[in-house]
Motif scaffolding. Structure first.
Motif, short mmCIF file in Angstrom:
data_model
loop_
_atom_site.label_atom_id
_atom_site.label_comp_id
_atom_site.label_asym_id
_atom_site.label_seq_id
_atom_site.Cartn_x
_atom_site.Cartn_y
_atom_site.Cartn_z
N MET A 1 0.79 -1.52 0.04
CA MET A 1 0.09 -0.04 0.09
C MET A 1 0.61 1.26 0.24
O MET A 1 1.70 1.25 0.85
N GLY A 2 0.66 2.09 -1.03
CA GLY A 2 1.48 3.31 -0.88
C GLY A 2 0.98 4.50 -0.06
O GLY A 2 0.17 4.32 0.94
N GLU A 3 1.42 5.69 -0.47
CA GLU A 3 1.13 6.80 0.38
C GLU A 3 -0.43 7.19 0.22
O GLU A 3 -1.07 6.71 -0.80
N LYS A 4 -0.98 7.85 1.06
CA LYS A 4 -2.27 8.18 1.02
C LYS A 4 -2.39 9.73 0.88
O LYS A 4 -1.44 10.46 1.51
N TYR A 5 -2.90 10.30 0.25
CA TYR A 5 -3.09 11.50 -0.47
C TYR A 5 -4.49 12.23 -0.03
O TYR A 5 -5.22 11.55 0.28
N ASP A 6 -4.35 13.54 0.05
CA ASP A 6 -5.83 14.18 0.32
C ASP A 6 -6.55 14.34 -0.85
O ASP A 6 -7.76 14.05 -1.01
N ILE A 7 -6.09 14.65 -1.92
CA ILE A 7 -6.53 14.94 -3.30
C ILE A 7 -6.03 14.29 -4.31
O ILE A 7 -4.51 14.44 -4.61
N ALA A 8 -6.34 13.43 -5.26
CA ALA A 8 -6.05 12.94 -6.49
C ALA A 8 -6.68 13.76 -7.56
O ALA A 8 -7.82 13.80 -7.77
N ILE A 9 -5.76 14.16 -8.44
CA ILE A 9 -6.32 14.84 -9.66
C ILE A 9 -6.00 14.09 -10.81
O ILE A 9 -4.89 13.83 -11.08
N ILE A 10 -7.19 13.49 -11.80
CA ILE A 10 -6.84 13.14 -12.95
C ILE A 10 -6.93 13.77 -14.04
O ILE A 10 -8.28 14.26 -14.45
N GLY A 11 -5.69 14.23 -14.58
CA GLY A 11 -5.77 15.10 -15.77
C GLY A 11 -4.83 16.38 -15.66
O GLY A 11 -5.03 16.98 -14.36
N SER A 12 -4.34 16.98 -16.62
CA SER A 12 -3.30 17.96 -16.25
C SER A 12 -3.64 18.86 -17.46
O SER A 12 -2.49 19.55 -17.71
N GLY A 13 -4.73 19.11 -17.92
CA GLY A 13 -5.05 20.39 -18.60
C GLY A 13 -5.40 21.35 -17.78
O GLY A 13 -4.85 21.41 -16.41
N PRO A 14 -6.06 22.35 -18.44
CA PRO A 14 -6.14 23.60 -17.45
C PRO A 14 -7.02 23.46 -16.39
O PRO A 14 -6.82 23.95 -15.22
N ALA A 15 -7.99 22.47 -16.40
CA ALA A 15 -8.75 22.27 -15.26
C ALA A 15 -8.11 21.54 -14.19
O ALA A 15 -8.18 21.92 -13.06
N GLY A 16 -7.38 20.46 -14.52
CA GLY A 16 -6.59 19.81 -13.46
C GLY A 16 -5.57 20.64 -12.78
O GLY A 16 -5.41 20.38 -11.60
N LEU A 17 -4.90 21.35 -13.68
CA LEU A 17 -3.78 22.22 -13.10
C LEU A 17 -4.25 23.25 -12.15
O LEU A 17 -3.65 23.61 -11.15
N SER A 18 -5.46 23.99 -12.66
CA SER A 18 -6.20 24.87 -11.83
C SER A 18 -6.27 24.46 -10.20
O SER A 18 -6.32 24.70 -9.35
N ALA A 19 -7.13 23.13 -10.39
CA ALA A 19 -7.48 22.22 -9.13
C ALA A 19 -6.10 22.11 -8.39
O ALA A 19 -6.19 22.12 -7.09
N ALA A 20 -5.07 21.59 -9.00
CA ALA A 20 -3.91 21.37 -8.22
C ALA A 20 -3.55 22.56 -7.50
O ALA A 20 -2.96 22.30 -6.14
N LYS B 1 -2.90 21.03 1.01
CA LYS B 1 -3.26 19.80 0.95
C LYS B 1 -2.03 18.88 0.14
O LYS B 1 -1.44 19.51 -0.79
N LYS B 2 -2.12 17.47 0.42
CA LYS B 2 -1.19 16.62 -0.05
C LYS B 2 -1.60 16.11 -1.24
O LYS B 2 -2.97 15.55 -1.18
N ILE B 3 -1.22 16.44 -2.53
CA ILE B 3 -1.99 16.14 -3.70
C ILE B 3 -1.20 15.35 -4.52
O ILE B 3 0.11 15.12 -4.52
N ILE B 4 -1.79 14.62 -5.52
CA ILE B 4 -1.27 13.92 -6.60
C ILE B 4 -1.74 14.05 -7.80
O ILE B 4 -2.94 14.01 -8.13
N VAL B 5 -0.94 14.26 -8.96
CA VAL B 5 -1.70 14.64 -10.20
C VAL B 5 -1.11 13.57 -11.22
O VAL B 5 -0.04 13.56 -11.39
N PHE B 6 -1.97 13.10 -12.03
CA PHE B 6 -1.94 12.33 -13.06
C PHE B 6 -2.13 12.94 -14.51
O PHE B 6 -3.15 13.47 -14.71
N GLY B 7 -1.23 12.78 -15.24
CA GLY B 7 -1.48 13.45 -16.80
C GLY B 7 -0.26 13.08 -17.61
O GLY B 7 0.14 12.12 -17.49
N ASN B 8 -0.05 14.05 -18.81
CA ASN B 8 0.87 13.46 -19.57
C ASN B 8 1.87 14.94 -19.76
O ASN B 8 1.79 15.83 -19.22
#
Length: 286
Positions: A1-20, A28-35
């Motif tokens: 089991m890996g680390e636990k995050y507060d918020i996981a964001i799926i997507g790295s377009g303008p919406a995802g990056l703004s959320a991040a 908040k401890k975040i993790i962002v998945f994108g390209n």
């Protein structure tokens, strides 16, 4: 089991990056998945004139501005594809090819998948149709598998499946030099329909038919309702309220995936709204 995050964001377009950035500002401890390009749609934009403060700018130039911003805030993007998101009650589990991540809240900023599903694709999901060939390869030992690849990354998965399946067909949806092992048959044809009775039996293409035990459809992203089981879709988009909440508690959505207009400023605003509401729920232990 890996680390636990507060918020996981799926997507790295303008919406995802703004959320991040909005979640990170609020510690908040975040993790962002994108390209690496953040958004393929963004970098292809020849000229942008409706983004406040950044007029007469190309998509590549705007992408560079985004990159400077997130680097200044030490926000990293994981270049991993999320295959499934499961609501576990108090948290969510995100399934990758080789590992899992846990987060208390999830924000979907997946953009719009403009390729329609094949006839039979949704009907046979879980009964011979899948979206992660390496995840399910052991189920197809000594069986026939067909892989429909929409990108170069699919070639690696095809080669992996070729080590366990008795026969693998690779149907590329792009033009390239294909790095495919010799025991895999490349089929240059257009998929039309997936057929079967209780499970997948055939893939119908424009010019031929393939008898197969399984079909893997490997795209850049998975359709939201296939990514998150039980997610409510309306008119082809994720249904959200004014707080960007979906029907699944703790799961938010923002950007093109929530509906028109498909505009960068709308996406950025929704990304902020989703992050602030997720942060508010976390701070209030909800």
């Amino acid at each position: 089991m890996g680390e636990k995050y507060d918020i996981a964001i799926i997507g790295s377009g303008p919406a995802g990056l703004s959320a991040a950035i909005n979640a990170k500002i609020r510690n908040k401890k975040i993790i962002v998945f994108g390209n690496k390009n953040f958004s393929n749609k963004l970098i292809k934009a020849p000229k942008i004139n409706n983004y406040l403060g950044f007029y007469n700018i190309t998509g590549v130039e705007l992408k560079e501005k985004f990159e400077q911003h997130i680097k200044s805030m030490n926000i990293d993007i994981k270049y991993e594809k999320v295959n499934n998101v499961y609501a576990m009650g108090e948290y969510f589990t995100l399934m990758m090819k080789n590992e899992t991540y846990d987060a208390k809240k999830v924000i979907l900023a997946t953009g719009m998948e403009f390729t329609k599903p094949l006839r039979g694709e949704e009907e046979f999901l879980g009964r011979g149709v899948g979206y992660c060939a390496t995840c399910d390869a052991p189920l197809y030992r000594n069986k026939v598998v067909t892989i429909i690849g929409h990108n170069k990354e699919a070639e690696e998965e095809a080669n992996f499946v070729g080590e366990v399946a008795s026969k693998v067909y690779y149907v590329p949806m792009y033009k390239s030099e294909y790095n495919i092992n010799k025991n895999i048959e490349i089929v240059k044809d257009m998929p039309v329909e997936i057929n079967g009775k209780m499970k997948v039996q055939t893939l119908i293409l424009k010019d031929k038919k393939i008898d197969t035990d399984g079909v893997f459809i490997l795209k850049d992203s998975v359709a939201p309702n296939q990514l998150v089981p039980g997610l409510e879709i309306e008119d082809g988009h994720i249904k959200v309220n004014r707080k960007m909440e979906t029907n699944i508690p703790g799961c938010y959505a923002c950007g093109d995936c929530t509906g028109k207009p498909y505009q960068y400023m709308k996406a950025v605003g929704e990304g902020q709204v989703s992050a602030l509401n997720a942060v508010n729920k976390l701070d209030n232990k909800m």
